[in-house]
Design an enzyme around this catalytic site. Sequence first.
Site, PDB file in Angstrom:
ATOM      1  N   ARG B  25       0.797  -1.218   0.000  1.00 34.74           N
ATOM      2  CA  ARG B  25       0.000   0.000   0.000  1.00 34.74           C
ATOM      3  C   ARG B  25       0.838   1.281   0.000  1.00 34.74           C
ATOM      4  NH1 ARG B  25      -3.747   2.499   4.035  1.00 34.74           N
ATOM      5  NH2 ARG B  25      -5.570   3.118   2.862  1.00 34.74           N
ATOM      6  N   CYS B  49       9.623  32.477  26.533  1.00 35.59           N
ATOM      7  CA  CYS B  49       9.484  31.053  26.860  1.00 35.59           C
ATOM      8  C   CYS B  49       9.397  30.870  28.370  1.00 35.59           C
ATOM      9  CB  CYS B  49      10.678  30.279  26.300  1.00 35.59           C
ATOM     10  SG  CYS B  49      10.836  28.615  26.980  1.00 35.59           S
ATOM     11  N   CYS B  52      12.565  28.890  29.849  1.00 39.84           N
ATOM     12  CA  CYS B  52      13.933  29.403  29.828  1.00 39.84           C
ATOM     13  C   CYS B  52      14.334  29.925  31.214  1.00 39.84           C
ATOM     14  CB  CYS B  52      14.067  30.527  28.787  1.00 39.84           C
ATOM     15  SG  CYS B  52      14.436  29.934  27.120  1.00 39.84           S
ATOM     16  N   ASP B  75       2.451  23.680  36.214  1.00 42.85           N
ATOM     17  CA  ASP B  75       1.500  24.722  36.614  1.00 42.85           C
ATOM     18  C   ASP B  75       0.061  24.366  36.241  1.00 42.85           C
ATOM     19  OD1 ASP B  75       3.399  26.632  37.734  1.00 42.85           O
ATOM     20  OD2 ASP B  75       4.120  26.880  35.685  1.00 42.85           O
ATOM     21  N   HIS B 114      17.360  26.997  24.892  1.00 44.67           N
ATOM     22  CA  HIS B 114      16.033  26.895  24.295  1.00 44.67           C
ATOM     23  C   HIS B 114      16.063  26.097  22.987  1.00 44.67           C
ATOM     24  CE1 HIS B 114      11.920  28.341  23.623  1.00 44.67           C
ATOM     25  NE2 HIS B 114      12.246  28.605  22.369  1.00 44.67           N
ATOM     26  N   ASN B 154       7.000  14.803  24.856  1.00 43.36           N
ATOM     27  CA  ASN B 154       6.325  15.122  23.599  1.00 43.36           C
ATOM     28  C   ASN B 154       7.224  16.068  22.833  1.00 43.36           C
ATOM     29  OD1 ASN B 154       3.961  13.670  24.146  1.00 43.36           O
ATOM     30  ND2 ASN B 154       3.093  15.389  25.294  1.00 43.36           N
ATOM     31  N   CYS B 161       3.113  19.346  21.431  1.00 43.74           N
ATOM     32  CA  CYS B 161       4.055  19.982  22.341  1.00 43.74           C
ATOM     33  C   CYS B 161       3.938  21.473  22.144  1.00 43.74           C
ATOM     34  CB  CYS B 161       5.466  19.508  22.038  1.00 43.74           C
ATOM     35  SG  CYS B 161       6.683  20.354  23.033  1.00 43.74           S
ATOM     36  N   SER B 162       3.635  22.195  23.221  1.00 44.66           N
ATOM     37  CA  SER B 162       3.326  23.604  23.066  1.00 44.66           C
ATOM     38  C   SER B 162       4.565  24.485  23.219  1.00 44.66           C
ATOM     39  CB  SER B 162       2.233  24.013  24.068  1.00 44.66           C
ATOM     40  OG  SER B 162       2.482  23.445  25.327  1.00 44.66           O
ATOM     41  N   HIS B 165      11.235  24.337  23.839  1.00 43.46           N
ATOM     42  CA  HIS B 165      12.310  24.205  24.830  1.00 43.46           C
ATOM     43  C   HIS B 165      12.375  22.740  25.272  1.00 43.46           C
ATOM     44  CE1 HIS B 165      14.891  26.400  27.866  1.00 43.46           C
ATOM     45  NE2 HIS B 165      14.973  25.129  28.222  1.00 43.46           N
ATOM     46  N   HIS B 167      12.185  19.481  26.976  1.00 42.00           N
ATOM     47  CA  HIS B 167      11.690  19.115  28.306  1.00 42.00           C
ATOM     48  C   HIS B 167      10.880  17.827  28.259  1.00 42.00           C
ATOM     49  CE1 HIS B 167       8.091  21.001  26.579  1.00 42.00           C
ATOM     50  NE2 HIS B 167       7.365  20.407  27.531  1.00 42.00           N
ATOM     51  N   GLN B 169       7.960  15.418  30.782  1.00 40.42           N
ATOM     52  CA  GLN B 169       6.998  15.521  31.873  1.00 40.42           C
ATOM     53  C   GLN B 169       7.039  14.227  32.692  1.00 40.42           C
ATOM     54  OE1 GLN B 169       3.090  17.220  31.185  1.00 40.42           O
ATOM     55  NE2 GLN B 169       3.597  17.591  29.040  1.00 40.42           N
ATOM     56  N   HIS B 298      12.075  -0.365  29.699  1.00 34.68           N
ATOM     57  CA  HIS B 298      12.288  -0.079  28.286  1.00 34.68           C
ATOM     58  C   HIS B 298      11.762   1.306  27.935  1.00 34.68           C
ATOM     59  CE1 HIS B 298       8.320  -2.041  28.691  1.00 34.68           C
ATOM     60  NE2 HIS B 298       7.942  -1.224  27.732  1.00 34.68           N
ATOM     61  N   HIS B 300       9.854   3.557  24.860  1.00 34.71           N
ATOM     62  CA  HIS B 300       9.107   3.538  23.594  1.00 34.71           C
ATOM     63  C   HIS B 300       9.279   4.887  22.906  1.00 34.71           C
ATOM     64  CE1 HIS B 300       6.727  -0.148  24.276  1.00 34.71           C
ATOM     65  NE2 HIS B 300       6.510   0.256  25.515  1.00 34.71           N
ATOM     66  N   LYS B 313       1.595   9.794   9.368  1.00 32.74           N
ATOM     67  CA  LYS B 313       0.641   8.688   9.372  1.00 32.74           C
ATOM     68  C   LYS B 313      -0.548   9.085  10.239  1.00 32.74           C
ATOM     69  CE  LYS B 313      -1.368   4.672   9.666  1.00 32.74           C
ATOM     70  NZ  LYS B 313      -2.177   4.137   8.547  1.00 32.74           N
ATOM     71  N   PHE B 314      -1.759   8.942   9.713  1.00 30.81           N
ATOM     72  CA  PHE B 314      -2.964   9.242  10.472  1.00 30.81           C
ATOM     73  C   PHE B 314      -3.530   7.958  11.071  1.00 30.81           C
ATOM     74  CE2 PHE B 314      -2.499  12.841   7.696  1.00 30.81           C
ATOM     75  CZ  PHE B 314      -2.933  13.919   8.458  1.00 30.81           C
TER      76      PHE B 314
HETATM   77  O1  LIG Z   1      -7.507   5.258   2.896  1.00 34.71           O
HETATM   78  P1  LIG Z   1      -7.183   6.731   3.037  1.00 34.71           P
HETATM   79  O2  LIG Z   1      -8.387   7.592   3.224  1.00 34.71           O
HETATM   80  O3  LIG Z   1      -6.282   7.229   1.946  1.00 34.71           O
HETATM   81  O4  LIG Z   1      -6.297   6.822   4.372  1.00 34.71           O
HETATM   82  C1  LIG Z   1      -6.793   7.169   5.631  1.00 34.71           C
HETATM   83  O5  LIG Z   1      -7.616   6.158   6.194  1.00 34.71           O
HETATM   84  C2  LIG Z   1      -6.984   4.918   6.472  1.00 34.71           C
HETATM   85  C3  LIG Z   1      -7.979   3.995   7.133  1.00 34.71           C
HETATM   86  O6  LIG Z   1      -8.521   4.562   8.305  1.00 34.71           O
HETATM   87  C4  LIG Z   1      -5.740   5.112   7.349  1.00 34.71           C
HETATM   88  O7  LIG Z   1      -5.039   3.886   7.463  1.00 34.71           O
HETATM   89  C5  LIG Z   1      -4.790   6.166   6.755  1.00 34.71           C
HETATM   90  O8  LIG Z   1      -3.727   6.408   7.649  1.00 34.71           O
HETATM   91  C6  LIG Z   1      -5.580   7.449   6.512  1.00 34.71           C
HETATM   92  O9  LIG Z   1      -4.734   8.421   5.929  1.00 34.71           O
HETATM   93  O1  LIG Z   2       0.967  19.008  28.945  1.00 32.97           O
HETATM   94  P1  LIG Z   2       1.059  19.625  27.572  1.00 32.97           P
HETATM   95  O2  LIG Z   2       2.414  19.453  26.951  1.00 32.97           O
HETATM   96  O3  LIG Z   2       0.574  21.037  27.523  1.00 32.97           O
HETATM   97  O4  LIG Z   2       0.012  18.785  26.682  1.00 32.97           O
HETATM   98  C1  LIG Z   2       0.338  17.725  25.847  1.00 32.97           C
HETATM   99  O5  LIG Z   2       0.707  16.560  26.582  1.00 32.97           O
HETATM  100  C2  LIG Z   2      -0.321  15.996  27.402  1.00 32.97           C
HETATM  101  C3  LIG Z   2       0.226  14.730  28.032  1.00 32.97           C
HETATM  102  O6  LIG Z   2       0.692  13.815  27.085  1.00 32.97           O
HETATM  103  C4  LIG Z   2      -1.580  15.712  26.581  1.00 32.97           C
HETATM  104  O7  LIG Z   2      -2.607  15.304  27.449  1.00 32.97           O
HETATM  105  C5  LIG Z   2      -2.036  16.951  25.804  1.00 32.97           C
HETATM  106  O8  LIG Z   2      -3.113  16.616  24.973  1.00 32.97           O
HETATM  107  C6  LIG Z   2      -0.869  17.454  24.971  1.00 32.97           C
HETATM  108  O9  LIG Z   2      -1.248  18.626  24.268  1.00 32.97           O
END
Ligand SMILES: O=P(O)(O)O[C@H]1O[C@H](CO)[C@@H](O)[C@H](O)[C@H]1O
Ligand SMILES: O=P(O)(O)O[C@H]1O[C@H](CO)[C@@H](O)[C@H](O)[C@H]1O
Lengths: 350, 350
Positions: B25, B49, B52, B75, B114, B154, B161-162, B165, B167, B169, B298, B300, B313-314
């Site tokens: 695919r 920031c 900072c 905060d 930063h 993140n 990630c907002s 800098h 970091h 959590q 480990h 990830h 990738k969606f």
């Molecule tokens: O098949 P599409 O619309 O091109 O692709 C979309 O839907 C798929 C199925 O949910 C996902 O795997 C793809 O990551 C997304 O981009």
């Molecule tokens: O805490 P942040 O960096 O503002 O927020 C980010 O990380 C959090 C923890 O993974 C998530 O819940 C938020 O959706 C994401 O925007």
Amino acid sequence: MDLQFDTHNRYNPLLAQWVKVSPHRTKRPWNGQVEKPNLQELPSYDSTCYLCPGNQRSGGERNPDYQDVYVFDNDFASLLPTTPSDAIEMGPHGLLKANGESGQCRVVCFSARHDLTLARMEIEDIEKVLSVWQKEYETIGSNEKINYVQIFENRGAIMGCSNPHPHAQIWSEQIIPDIPATELVQEAMYYANHTSTMLMDYALFEQEVGERVVVQGKHFLAVVPFWAVWPYETMILPYKRNLQSLCDLSEEERKDLAYTMQQLGIRYDNVFQTSFPYSMGVHQKPTDGKAYPGHTMHLHYFPPLLRSATVKKFMVGYEMMAMPQRDITAEQAAQKLREQSDVHYRSTLH
Amino acid sequence: MDLQFDTHNRYNPLLAQWVKVSPHRTKRPWNGQVEKPNLQELPSYDSTCYLCPGNQRSGGERNPDYQDVYVFDNDFASLLPTTPSDAIEMGPHGLLKANGESGQCRVVCFSARHDLTLARMEIEDIEKVLSVWQKEYETIGSNEKINYVQIFENRGAIMGCSNPHPHAQIWSEQIIPDIPATELVQEAMYYANHTSTMLMDYALFEQEVGERVVVQGKHFLAVVPFWAVWPYETMILPYKRNLQSLCDLSEEERKDLAYTMQQLGIRYDNVFQTSFPYSMGVHQKPTDGKAYPGHTMHLHYFPPLLRSATVKKFMVGYEMMAMPQRDITAEQAAQKLREQSDVHYRSTLH
Ligand SMILES: O=P(O)(O)O[C@H]1O[C@H](CO)[C@@H](O)[C@H](O)[C@H]1O
Ligand SMILES: O=P(O)(O)O[C@H]1O[C@H](CO)[C@@H](O)[C@H](O)[C@H]1O
């Protein structure tokens, strides 16, 4: 402990998973990524769209001059009918396992019009979509190598949808994938313990309580489930009699499902005055010929937007490593959706 | 069935879940959403920031003039120390369950600079970050109300990630969240059945086979797991002796972990010549005082990019409704990462 104020975990009985709710956290400012607003006016026909009537698709074929609903095999299918289904096992104690899998991927265009969405379609036209989904589920599912049929819609660029032309996909396959499989186990356990169906019990409860209901049709209910993960996540459930697939729908029920979907879609679009992005999917009975007495057909809507048309909820970091987390509560989301007008904001613009 | 060509499902033994792989695919064209490229040159100090040194934070407090690593309470914490932990049960057969939960959320700045990232920091400086993580895990975990400590990063606006800098959590809490809890159960079952640890067996196997290895340190291995979901997902695993938390690291092992993280980060950035976004997290032993003989510490890494610095990738639609799905195989991703230079592309730009 106050469900509208204190951090707490809610249980999702469909997936046997928890979601963390941190209501006080809605106050934090947002300096992060914003999406492009979706203000584009689409033409009703786009000569470069591979889904519009009469146009050529990426695979080379040409679409017929269809009027309403049109179905074809996905030109870039993830699942193919001819894939061998042998198993591989490797590594220490067979730790690495893989199974080949065959299946079929279809695309369903909802309308010849490039610029429409379910939320802006007439109820009769949504009914036509539902009838085609039903026929596809039945036909594909009757293939004895197909045990599960997943109908879903990715709506909006932010959801990885690569074409705004209104359409859904149908992926069908040999296995029952993990998410519906888990739901079926949970529903079966509830049925074994209580001789009633989990989601019918739940729908009736929500209908009585009311605070998480968004749309109440004659047969179907759209609710923000108590255990919602996405900010404006909803489910559509039958609440009058148990239904297990689209094939069980009477004509009146189909019309009511179309009404509920349309009304939910209108409220979604009205919240941020934008075409609300989401992934939607129908969980129906597997097509393996077995009985699933605890199962209730339902629709999930997972929309990513949180604060505005351009600020979404990111499921990252803690959510990927530990468990899902949300800020606004299900009750707040339901209220916001319920308060919206039942008339689409665009129909009052012109 | 050919793992590099045919559609198949691979088993994730850590989560007892399957992932669908559709290698053919990758050929489909992409007309969907692209992200803003991340070409911005950041200043080493940014007066706006809130991370900072010397600057004021959203909560009102002022950061000290710190040099390397700096830790403080978030905060806008999701978890707070004083939340009551009572349970609520409602609805038919107690279907609606919620538990209050207390905890603590901390922020760890990696550097006063930063504009740096882990991938561009010196090994000695990454070691300092690891030492602070270890101390935090130990101190927070010694609180008897804290049973689990999740460290995560993140990285990148696309990951929610907002603030660029550098970091991480640390969210710590009373329960063991579902994802690590599932991993611990799977590790314990493997240990009970085979009297060896799953991830040590796995790491040794990958080190021998080589095709999914990205970086091999003296004590740690970075691999694209056989069951990876995200296109360039990796794990960092010890392969010489079993370690259960950062507290188990010898000085030499800590240095080697810092080296492996740096090398992996450099390869990530080099793939698309961009600061590679990801969520990273450390899965360590719970701090509930119990023994987890089957457990291996480990890391990830879940990066969203697929085709380029701007096409991700969606995980939507089918992935949300049914199961995760990927196009490029773990082996292809590992090869691409392995082929990258071990020198960061930016250090050759100037
Ligand atoms: O098949 P599409 O619309 O091109 O692709 C979309 O839907 C798929 C199925 O949910 C996902 O795997 C793809 O990551 C997304 O981009
Ligand atoms: O805490 P942040 O960096 O503002 O927020 C980010 O990380 C959090 C923890 O993974 C998530 O819940 C938020 O959706 C994401 O925007």
